[in-house]
Motif scaffolding. Structure first.
Motif, PDB file in Angstrom:
ATOM      1  N   HIS A  39      46.919 -24.045  43.308  1.00 48.11           N
ATOM      2  CA  HIS A  39      46.530 -24.051  42.355  1.00 48.11           C
ATOM      3  C   HIS A  39      45.372 -22.713  42.400  1.00 48.11           C
ATOM      4  N   ARG A  74      36.861 -27.111  40.781  1.00 55.57           N
ATOM      5  CA  ARG A  74      37.344 -28.760  40.629  1.00 55.57           C
ATOM      6  C   ARG A  74      37.180 -28.978  39.223  1.00 55.57           C
ATOM      7  N   TYR A  78      43.639 -35.807  39.518  1.00 52.26           N
ATOM      8  CA  TYR A  78      42.668 -34.567  40.431  1.00 52.26           C
ATOM      9  C   TYR A  78      42.917 -33.581  40.803  1.00 52.26           C
ATOM     10  N   THR A  79      42.226 -32.434  40.394  1.00 51.79           N
ATOM     11  CA  THR A  79      42.821 -31.693  40.684  1.00 51.79           C
ATOM     12  C   THR A  79      42.197 -30.673  39.893  1.00 51.79           C
ATOM     13  N   TYR A  80      42.021 -28.876  40.251  1.00 47.95           N
ATOM     14  CA  TYR A  80      41.060 -27.867  39.940  1.00 47.95           C
ATOM     15  C   TYR A  80      41.218 -27.432  38.620  1.00 47.95           C
ATOM     16  N   HIS A 114      49.934 -29.402  37.823  1.00 45.58           N
ATOM     17  CA  HIS A 114      49.983 -29.993  39.160  1.00 45.58           C
ATOM     18  C   HIS A 114      50.865 -30.768  39.119  1.00 45.58           C
ATOM     19  N   GLU A 152      53.526 -31.372  41.930  1.00 42.98           N
ATOM     20  CA  GLU A 152      52.526 -32.463  42.937  1.00 42.98           C
ATOM     21  C   GLU A 152      52.100 -33.709  42.345  1.00 42.98           C
ATOM     22  N   ASN A 157      47.325 -37.080  42.454  1.00 40.44           N
ATOM     23  CA  ASN A 157      46.044 -36.150  43.608  1.00 40.44           C
ATOM     24  C   ASN A 157      45.952 -34.819  44.184  1.00 40.44           C
ATOM     25  N   LEU A 158      45.764 -33.939  43.739  1.00 46.05           N
ATOM     26  CA  LEU A 158      46.227 -32.727  43.616  1.00 46.05           C
ATOM     27  C   LEU A 158      45.050 -32.269  45.158  1.00 46.05           C
TER      28      LEU A 158
END
Ligand SMILES: *[C@@H]1O[C@H](CO)[C@@H](O)[C@H](O)[C@H]1NC(C)=O
Length: 481
Positions: free
Chosen positions: A306, A311, A337-339, A400, A405, A408-409
């Protein structure tokens, strides 16, 4: 421009000599290390440029611990600290070398490993040579050298440079596709060497025009781009919003998914999904590092990264859950959870892990043919309700997952699967300096929470206050709680 500076080490024990000034660092370290086998733990630097003053500290002990954890277990590498150390003015580097030799030597070796991925081998060789020159200085006497060898992961660092170099020897350059949804953005950054250093030898740029566009763009871009870069221009009309009948803009998601569906059998080794102006949410520095690794082929094991800088705050919203379930045929357990902001790179292998039919289905989900029934919470940035279907917005939280992915990245810095250069610590919050701000009386223990009036605190917490223009007040200004 006047630069003033102050530099002092903080020893674990309060030994007066070590606390004082620049030149005394060496004295303390050299004279006392044999007897006490200890080094100053933390170094604090303050400097002013004109009237702006900065302070920065670096902890030898923390750096050592994090290095150990990185070499032993692949945990977050202290890259930012290493860059800070290796780019200090050499006079400061020398002081730190005498104060904490292992820290200076190992910071150079960590960066040598990192540069192998992205630079000419000469760069790593230079860093490696500097580390060895430091270890050979007469001031780094036997006892310091023994310390570097036995208390610092010197052998592991040298081995890592060796194995990384061998691993990268067999690499071959990779091809890249850059996918750009466009809505009037000026794409000149693609050819601006100040921003984007170089595009790989095999680069295709797919522009998906989403807002009508102008006929001259292809000619304009072609004149800017180097000959080896292939430009593929596509007009992409989003379907009309079923609720309003208006042609609605679906942001980047329809372009990204259309691209995957169309090019599924014809993908480059790596595909970059970017915005018309990527720098809004991604530093060019990160893009350049990525493109360097792709150009040389050293990122051939990379499957997904990413590229967002901030975030996203994980949210609970039934609408998001619903889209997740429809996209992936399984309920969302936990949160995503990611950017932020939907820019990333994915390998061909990873894109093809999901069958084409599933991308086709997702494209139908977002192309405007399914009405949006989501309740809008928070800013929606719409000119009219429904202008941006929330399908696309919520995909931002799950790209993601689309590309294989976990929900929770991890932070890039913590992601052991990423090549070292991509594991820089993220931009993050910058709390006030501990010892100079309004916090310092509390942090230092002089002021206590216990002695605040709890009633007054409670009252202020419960009472709405119209603050008008934001005003910052410092603790010492008589903040009353
Ligand atoms: C390239 O980008 C830099 C930084 O944004 C800018 O100052 C410069 O004018 C640009 N150069 C061209 C040729 O557009």
């Amino acid at each position: 421009m006047v630069v003033t500076s102050r530099f002092f080490p903080v020893a674990p024990q309060q030994r007066g000599l070590c606390q004082k000034a620049l030149v005394l660092v060496a004295l303390c370290a050299v004279r006392q290390v044999a007897a006490q086998a200890t080094y100053p733990s933390e170094f604090r630097m303050e400097w002013c440029i004109g009237s702006s003053c900065f302070d920065h500290s670096i902890s030898c002990a923390h750096f050592q611990l994090r290095l150990h954890d990185y070499y032993a277990e692949g945990l977050r590498p202290p890259l930012r600290e290493a860059f800070f150390l290796a780019t200090l003015p050499p006079v400061y580097q020398r002081e730190l070398l005498l104060g904490c030799p292992g820290m200076m030597v190992l910071s150079h070796l960590l960066l040598a490993e990192l540069r192998l991925y992205t630079h000419d081998p000469g760069e790593a060789a230079t860093l490696n040579a500097r580390a060895h020159i430091m270890m050979e200085l007469p001031e780094i006497t036997a006892v310091h050298l023994e310390n570097i060898k036995h208390a610092w992961p010197l052998q592991l660092a040298l081995q890592r440079i060796q194995t990384t170099s061998e691993m990268l020897d067999g690499r071959s350059p990779m091809s890249v596709d850059i996918v750009l949804p466009r809505c009037r953005e000026d794409l000149a950054w693609l050819a601006n060497g100040t921003l984007l250093q170089a595009l790989p030898a095999r680069t295709r740029i797919f522009v998906y025009e989403k807002c009508g566009g102008d006929v001259g763009l292809v000619e304009y871009l072609t004149s800017l781009l180097e000959n080896h870069v292939q430009l593929i221009y596509t007009q992409l009309d989003d379907a009309a919003d079923p609720a309003t009948g208006l042609a609605a803009r679906r942001d980047e998601c329809t372009a990204y998914l259309s691209h995957v569906v169309r090019e599924y059998g014809n993908l480059a080794d790596m595909t970059l999904f970017l915005h018309g102006d990527p720098s809004d949410h991604t530093p060019f520095g990160l893009l350049n590092i990525l493109l360097r690794g792709i150009s040389s082929g050293s990122f051939s094991s990379l499957d997904f990264i990413h590229l967002g800088s901030p975030r996203l705050v994980a949210t609970y919203n039934p609408c998001q859950d619903d889209i997740y379930e429809r996209a992936f045929n399984r309920p969302l357990k936990g949160r995503l959870y990611t950017y932020c902001c939907s820019q990333f790179a994915v390998s061909k292998k990873r894109i093809r892990q999901r069958p084409l039919e599933e991308y086709v289905k997702m494209l139908q989900l977002v192309d405007g043919s399914v009405a949006d029934v989501c309740e809008r919470i928070g800013p929606s940035y719409e000119k009219y309700a429904g202008q941006r279907l929330s399908h696309c917005f919520f995909l931002e939280f799950m790209w993601h997952v689309v590309f294989g992915e976990p929900d929770n990245l991890p932070l890039r810095a913590d992601d052991k699967t990423l090549p070292l250069p991509l594991r820089l610590k993220d931009s993050e919050e910058r709390p006030p300096s501990l010892w100079k701000s309004y916090m310092s009386p509390v942090v230092g223990g002089y002021a206590t929470f216990q002695h605040q009036s709890h009633e007054s605190w409670l009252h202020q917490i419960r009472t709405h206050a119209d603050l008008g223009r934001p005003v910052q007040r410092n603790f010492g200004d008589g903040l009353d709680f």
